[in-house]
Write an enzyme that holds these catalytic residues in place. Structure first.
Site, short mmCIF file in Angstrom:
data_model
loop_
_atom_site.label_atom_id
_atom_site.label_comp_id
_atom_site.label_asym_id
_atom_site.label_seq_id
_atom_site.Cartn_x
_atom_site.Cartn_y
_atom_site.Cartn_z
N SER A 168 48.27 50.32 50.28
CA SER A 168 48.50 51.21 49.15
C SER A 168 47.27 52.08 48.86
CB SER A 168 48.90 50.36 47.94
OG SER A 168 49.30 51.16 46.88
N HIS A 374 57.06 47.76 48.38
CA HIS A 374 55.63 48.09 48.34
C HIS A 374 54.73 46.85 48.29
CE1 HIS A 374 52.46 51.05 47.65
NE2 HIS A 374 51.94 50.22 46.77
#
Ligand SMILES: *[C@@H]1O[C@H](CO)[C@@H](O)[C@H](O)[C@H]1NC(C)=O
Length: 400
Positions: A168, A374
């Site tokens: 990320s 995610h």
């Protein structure tokens, strides 16, 4: 529920800005202690940046299983995401988490911690209570912190290159580093981007709709109020809330599940709940509000570019009305991207945009499991097979 979460976020933000509370850290197991508890050798290192931040690197120099302390061990740097810290590479234990898998594959593993998180909350000149401490975002992490860590590792190990893996924000800072300081391309043997985040036009997470609308463009009241503060401070209150919702024996885990809408389109099925509970102890780990605001600006502008301070300050800082773009064509280091369909922050269409501008990208791998989200890159039960094994294999391929 969504409104509630947003309100909490804003409250935590405003609270931090208005009152500058003493940061009370609960007792927690550090990354270093966690590594030792699994039997691995561990070293703690600190790196001081040119602007005074003292960053902690945890190191697994070799594997006690291989006893390879005298063998050649290529260095790998692992860099966490927003709100996170080096624990994210450890929380699923030696059989699953990337840090251990790499150590057991013969690598010298270094875990970075960006300025502002619980392991990197010191500056040699600015006090933590001074708003100036929080005057940074992931641009500085990418242009200052990561290069400083890499130079330190190269110096310590006598090697000329490192492998890099980020999750990320750990991918954003890689892109920022290599486009703004292209001389660092030569210091990267290979880069591995898990859930790469640069463009946010299609972000499905409610965070964009609720927070992005408030702070995504410069000059607004919320912007003025929130700039240069700690974003969701790591203190007893916030930690108690997180622990109540997501911790062991939680009776309120619907809150925890609901919080997942921020990262995934409702997908919670891959989560290793035990691993998540480990993470909750030290998360959210501390970051500057500017990091969040900068991401929201990318969502609003559809561009991958520097922080927008408004026309007047932009002219002073950048010599132009709008902030300059990060030039992804400058990235020449061998780089592999691993992204997933159910990522509500950095989803497939935005990865397409990244890939189209990343002219030298080596590989664009899409995780075949539709529900993978995610956070699954860090806490999924199946992340070993779907992600980590591939990363280790790819890194091996550069070592011959
Ligand atoms: C889940 O996390 C726990 C806690 O670290 C770990 O012991 C376990 O091996 C993990 N399981 C999987 C399948 O990832």
């Amino acid at each position: 529920m969504r409104i509630f979460l947003c309100a909490l976020l804003c409250l935590a933000w405003t609270f931090a800005g208005a009152n500058k509370p003493e940061v009370v850290l609960l007792d927690f197991v550090t990354s270093g202690e966690r590594i030792r508890s699994h039997g691995y050798p561990m070293e703690t290192h600190t790196v001081t940046t040119e602007d005074g931040y003292v960053l902690t690197l945890f190191r697994i120099p070799y594997s006690h299983k291989l006893q390879n302390q005298n063998a050649e061990r290529p260095a790998v740097l692992l860099q966490h995401g927003l709100f996170s810290n080096s624990d994210c590479w450890l929380s699923s234990g030696p059989d699953n988490s990337l840090a251990y898998l790499l150590a057991d594959a013969g690598y010298d593993v270094w875990l970075g911690n960006a300025r502002g998180n619980i392991y990197s909350r010191e500056n040699e000149v600015i006090s933590l209570n001074n708003p100036k401490f929080w005057h940074f975002d992931w641009h500085e992490i990418g242009t200052i912190d990561i290069p400083a860590m890499i130079d330190y590792i190269l110096e310590e190990t006598g090697q000329s290159q490192v492998h890099y893996a980020g999750h990320s924000q750990g991918t954003t800072v890689y892109l920022v580093m290599l486009s703004e300081r292209p001389e660092y391309n030569a210091k990267i043997k290979s880069g591995h981007l898990l859930a790469p985040c640069a463009f946010f036009e299609h972000g499905a997470s409610p965070v964009f709709k609720y927070v992005g609308a408030l702070v995504g463009t410069p000059g607004g009241v919320w912007n003025q109020l929130l700039v240069d503060t700690e974003l969701i401070p790591h203190n007893a209150l916030v930690n108690r809330f997180a622990d109540t919702a997501c911790g062991e024996h939680s009776e309120h885990d619907e809150y925890c599940r609901n919080a997942f809408v921020l990262f995934a389109n409702g997908g919670y099925q891959n989560t290793n709940v035990t691993s998540l509970q480990v993470l909750i102890e030290t998360h959210p780990a501390g970051s500057s509000s500017n990091q969040g605001i900068h991401y929201m600006q990318l969502w609003a502008s559809h561009e991958f570019r520097q922080y927008d301070w408004g026309t007047k300050k932009n002219r002073q800082l950048y010599g132009q009305d709008l902030p300059p773009d990060y030039d992804l064509s400058k990235i020449t280091a061998a780089t592999h991207s691993y992204s997933s369909h159910n990522d509500a922050l950095c989803g497939p269409q935005d990865v397409d945009t990244l890939v189209s501008q990343f002219t030298h990208l080596t590989e664009d791998h899409r995780i075949p499991l539709q529900s993978f989200n995610h956070l699954d890159f860090i806490v999924a039960k199946n992340m070993k097979e779907l992600v980590n094994d591939l990363v280790v294999e790819r890194i091996n391929s550069y070592e011959g």
